[in-house]
Motif scaffolding. Structure first.
Motif, mmCIF file in Angstrom:
data_model
loop_
_atom_site.group_PDB
_atom_site.id
_atom_site.type_symbol
_atom_site.label_atom_id
_atom_site.label_comp_id
_atom_site.label_asym_id
_atom_site.label_seq_id
_atom_site.Cartn_x
_atom_site.Cartn_y
_atom_site.Cartn_z
ATOM 1 N N GLY A 52 -7.896 6.192 2.906
ATOM 2 C CA GLY A 52 -7.157 4.951 3.024
ATOM 3 C C GLY A 52 -7.105 4.420 4.434
ATOM 4 O O GLY A 52 -6.086 3.910 4.885
ATOM 5 N N ARG B 237 -5.511 3.226 -7.557
ATOM 6 C CA ARG B 237 -4.315 4.068 -7.533
ATOM 7 C C ARG B 237 -3.444 3.747 -6.327
ATOM 8 O O ARG B 237 -2.233 3.860 -6.376
ATOM 9 N N HIS B 238 -4.074 3.409 -5.189
ATOM 10 C CA HIS B 238 -3.321 3.141 -3.957
ATOM 11 C C HIS B 238 -3.683 1.773 -3.396
ATOM 12 O O HIS B 238 -4.310 1.675 -2.347
ATOM 13 N N GLU C 163 -9.625 5.420 -6.797
ATOM 14 C CA GLU C 163 -8.722 5.697 -5.672
ATOM 15 C C GLU C 163 -8.103 4.399 -5.159
ATOM 16 O O GLU C 163 -6.914 4.332 -4.842
ATOM 17 N N ARG C 164 -8.930 3.346 -5.094
ATOM 18 C CA ARG C 164 -8.480 2.045 -4.616
ATOM 19 C C ARG C 164 -7.424 1.472 -5.560
ATOM 20 O O ARG C 164 -6.445 0.878 -5.133
ATOM 21 N N GLU D 171 -1.956 -0.297 -1.867
ATOM 22 C CA GLU D 171 -1.325 -0.594 -0.579
ATOM 23 C C GLU D 171 -2.162 -0.060 0.582
ATOM 24 O O GLU D 171 -2.003 -0.498 1.716
ATOM 25 N N LEU D 172 -3.065 0.897 0.286
ATOM 26 C CA LEU D 172 -3.892 1.467 1.353
ATOM 27 C C LEU D 172 -5.180 0.685 1.548
ATOM 28 O O LEU D 172 -5.914 0.918 2.491
#
Ligand code: ZN
Length: 112
Positions: free
Chosen positions: A62, A27-28, A24-25, A30-31
């Motif tokens: 996020g 993949r995103h 998840e980290r 920016e979050l």
């Protein structure tokens, strides 16, 4: 937990959850906020100073979870059952009332 297979299953579930969080980290990006840039927990430690550990990051959403570190409730899921939620609300209500009485009595004794 004495069953070694249950322990192993829990370990595997934990590893899967960590891998999912890592994905998840990635993949995103920016979050994601690095640990050093997260706000300090601020809970009162046993020796009185505020806790300086970074607040827990919720990788799925996020964002910060509840501004507490992993040792001070950051990993808590909060009350889940209706009974637990009611108990939590009751405790908050009693706490607020107690603080109000302390505030009122404190004002009365100083004459202000
Ligand atoms: Zn803390």
């Amino acid at each position: 937990m004495r069953d070694p297979w249950a322990l192993l299953a829990r370990l595997e579930a934990n590893m899967r959850a960590r891998a999912a969080a890592r994905q998840e980290r990635e993949r995103h990006p920016e979050l994601y906020v690095p640990k050093a840039e997260r706000p300090a927990c601020g809970a009162r430690c046993r020796d009185g100073h505020p806790c300086r550990a970074p607040a827990v990051w919720d990788a799925k959403r996020g964002r910060l979870r509840n501004l507490r570190c992993r040792m001070h409730g950051g990993l808590s899921t909060g009350p889940r059952t209706a009974e637990g939620k009611a108990r939590s609300i009751e405790g908050a209500r009693k706490g607020a009332a107690a603080r109000w009485y302390r505030w009122r009595d404190g004002r009365a004794s100083t004459g202000g």
